[in-house]
Motif scaffolding. Sequence first.
Motif, PDB file in Angstrom:
ATOM      1  N   ARG A  44      17.964  56.771 -22.090  1.00  0.00           N
ATOM      2  CA  ARG A  44      18.969  55.789 -22.507  1.00  0.00           C
ATOM      3  C   ARG A  44      20.285  56.405 -22.960  1.00  0.00           C
ATOM      4  N   VAL A  45      20.407  57.712 -22.887  1.00  0.00           N
ATOM      5  CA  VAL A  45      21.638  58.381 -23.313  1.00  0.00           C
ATOM      6  C   VAL A  45      22.880  57.848 -22.587  1.00  0.00           C
ATOM      7  N   PRO A  46      22.829  57.557 -21.276  1.00  0.00           N
ATOM      8  CA  PRO A  46      24.032  57.029 -20.620  1.00  0.00           C
ATOM      9  C   PRO A  46      24.529  55.707 -21.198  1.00  0.00           C
ATOM     10  N   LEU A  47      23.651  54.935 -21.814  1.00  0.00           N
ATOM     11  CA  LEU A  47      24.119  53.717 -22.469  1.00  0.00           C
ATOM     12  C   LEU A  47      25.057  54.059 -23.619  1.00  0.00           C
ATOM     13  N   VAL A  48      24.687  55.062 -24.400  1.00  0.00           N
ATOM     14  CA  VAL A  48      25.530  55.480 -25.517  1.00  0.00           C
ATOM     15  C   VAL A  48      26.844  56.067 -25.012  1.00  0.00           C
ATOM     16  N   ARG A  74      19.532  51.959 -11.151  1.00  0.00           N
ATOM     17  CA  ARG A  74      18.422  51.297 -10.469  1.00  0.00           C
ATOM     18  C   ARG A  74      17.139  51.413 -11.300  1.00  0.00           C
ATOM     19  N   THR A  75      16.906  52.563 -11.867  1.00  0.00           N
ATOM     20  CA  THR A  75      15.712  52.771 -12.687  1.00  0.00           C
ATOM     21  C   THR A  75      15.782  51.940 -13.955  1.00  0.00           C
ATOM     22  N   LEU A  76      16.962  51.850 -14.558  1.00  0.00           N
ATOM     23  CA  LEU A  76      17.142  51.039 -15.767  1.00  0.00           C
ATOM     24  C   LEU A  76      16.849  49.576 -15.493  1.00  0.00           C
ATOM     25  N   ALA A  77      17.323  49.069 -14.363  1.00  0.00           N
ATOM     26  CA  ALA A  77      17.094  47.661 -14.024  1.00  0.00           C
ATOM     27  C   ALA A  77      15.602  47.363 -13.911  1.00  0.00           C
ATOM     28  N   ARG A 102      10.827  37.851 -16.504  1.00  0.00           N
ATOM     29  CA  ARG A 102      11.976  37.643 -17.379  1.00  0.00           C
ATOM     30  C   ARG A 102      13.094  36.939 -16.616  1.00  0.00           C
ATOM     31  N   ALA A 103      13.819  36.069 -17.333  1.00  0.00           N
ATOM     32  CA  ALA A 103      14.968  35.402 -16.749  1.00  0.00           C
ATOM     33  C   ALA A 103      16.078  36.417 -16.503  1.00  0.00           C
ATOM     34  N   GLU A 104      16.890  36.157 -15.496  1.00  0.00           N
ATOM     35  CA  GLU A 104      17.937  37.106 -15.119  1.00  0.00           C
ATOM     36  C   GLU A 104      18.891  37.376 -16.268  1.00  0.00           C
ATOM     37  N   GLU A 105      19.200  36.334 -17.072  1.00  0.00           N
ATOM     38  CA  GLU A 105      20.157  36.519 -18.164  1.00  0.00           C
ATOM     39  C   GLU A 105      19.594  37.370 -19.297  1.00  0.00           C
ATOM     40  N   ASP A 106      18.266  37.598 -19.298  1.00  0.00           N
ATOM     41  CA  ASP A 106      17.656  38.428 -20.332  1.00  0.00           C
ATOM     42  C   ASP A 106      17.507  39.882 -19.917  1.00  0.00           C
ATOM     43  N   LEU A 107      17.972  40.226 -18.724  1.00  0.00           N
ATOM     44  CA  LEU A 107      17.730  41.563 -18.205  1.00  0.00           C
ATOM     45  C   LEU A 107      18.744  42.592 -18.671  1.00  0.00           C
ATOM     46  N   GLU A 108      19.868  42.161 -19.263  1.00  0.00           N
ATOM     47  CA  GLU A 108      20.818  43.147 -19.751  1.00  0.00           C
ATOM     48  C   GLU A 108      20.202  43.877 -20.940  1.00  0.00           C
ATOM     49  N   PRO A 109      20.483  45.195 -21.081  1.00  0.00           N
ATOM     50  CA  PRO A 109      19.920  45.947 -22.193  1.00  0.00           C
ATOM     51  C   PRO A 109      20.290  45.307 -23.529  1.00  0.00           C
ATOM     52  N   GLY A 110      19.458  45.554 -24.534  1.00  0.00           N
ATOM     53  CA  GLY A 110      19.608  44.871 -25.818  1.00  0.00           C
ATOM     54  C   GLY A 110      20.939  45.080 -26.501  1.00  0.00           C
TER      55      GLY A 110
END
Length: 448
Positions: free
Chosen positions: A12-16, A293-296, A315-323
């Motif tokens: 998850r480092v790329p998110l930061v 792709r792996t994150l998704a 899961r619904a599509e709108e819930d797929l974005e990271p927290g």
Amino acid sequence: MKLTILGGGGFRVPLVYGALLGDGGEGRITDVCLYDVDDGRLGAMARVLEEQASGRPDAPRVSLTPDLDEAVRGTDFVFSAIRVGGLEGRVADERIALAEGVLGQETVGAGGIAYGLRTVPVAMDIARRVAALAPEAWVVNFTNPAGLVTEAMSRVLGDRVIGICDSPVGLGRRVARVLGADPATAWADYVGLNHLGWLRGLRVGGRDLLPGLLADPEALGSFEEGKLFGADWLRSLGAVPNEYLHYYYFNRETVRAHQEARRSRGAFLREQQAGFYEDLKRPGTPALATWRRTLAEREATYMAANREAAGVGERAEEDLEPGGYEQVALALMRAVARDERTTLILNVRNRGTLSVLDEDAVIEVPCLVDANGAHPLGVDPLPGHATGLVTSVKAVEREVLEAAGSGSRAAAVKAFALHPLVDSVSVARRLIDAYRAEHPGLAYLRHP
């Protein structure tokens, strides 16, 4: 400004780093040091971050090191996201617990206790190195179990360690979306421990919109927590629980679903991430696209066993974005470094906020954050049912801290036996013996 990321080879480092790329303000992070004990993972993350920074001359500089002292010396912020024992350890935690018919999830129940017992000593060592080499640094802890690890580190660092989690952020965002409110401006009345909290209100302009949601079955069934818990149960509680409370409220169903699953969550992530890091060993692999792709896929399969137990499907599509924990971390660092006052849901020492817990107990509540750190805001008392769970789980965390500090096997057994999701002292004893046999990092549990 320098940011050190412990667990710098983590997925998850790329998110930061992506959040840092979006910060162009004065006093921003200009240097990022990635620390990890796995050189291969460090190299893979460096490739992803290099592609993220492409075409951005102002991107924070990235350095890599396997030396903890080098990583933290003189840093301004430490972001801790380590995984002691790796995913192999998580798989073992799940397997051993499920064999006893109890939950093996990495932060809740037996699995969380096992993870905490081998993580706390390492986290305490890190806290001592930070205190010695970067005494003015702020530690932002995302290492799980986040509340427990934050409390352990606070015994060395005091209020200079603050825990973050994306679960309350995601919950507040989903509820606000259903109510047509802006998550950035709505006030979330959220209180509890990490992965054990309740959203009791969502206020916009002084008006609480949550009662209207609880009275609307169709709206309740339109988002993740409403599907998991069901409209009737949410109305009975008068609140929307953190998704992790599904493990408590529907324990038999979730344990059965985990036992019947083709593979555990840890096993899935172990296989998925092994493939990702293996792919990035090949020079021609597009690093950033492969990571995305792996994150998704990772997000789409999150808490799949719970949804199976609840019969709610994918899961619904709108819930797929990271927290959004990376945005919480960025907002926290900006508030501390620039005195940009903000309110965030964080894991901090109680300081009298919840009267049922002592001053030093780490809780998860809205906090005012400024240059002096995070200050918990006043909240209404918990109802009886929530008080019982919070005090029970906090007692378990304290036994984990006692065991980690003293090497007491008896304290470790007590931690397992007192947990609401472990139903027998005999099971607790078998669990600690099995975990000690599996994990070299638990060899310290020798004394009575």
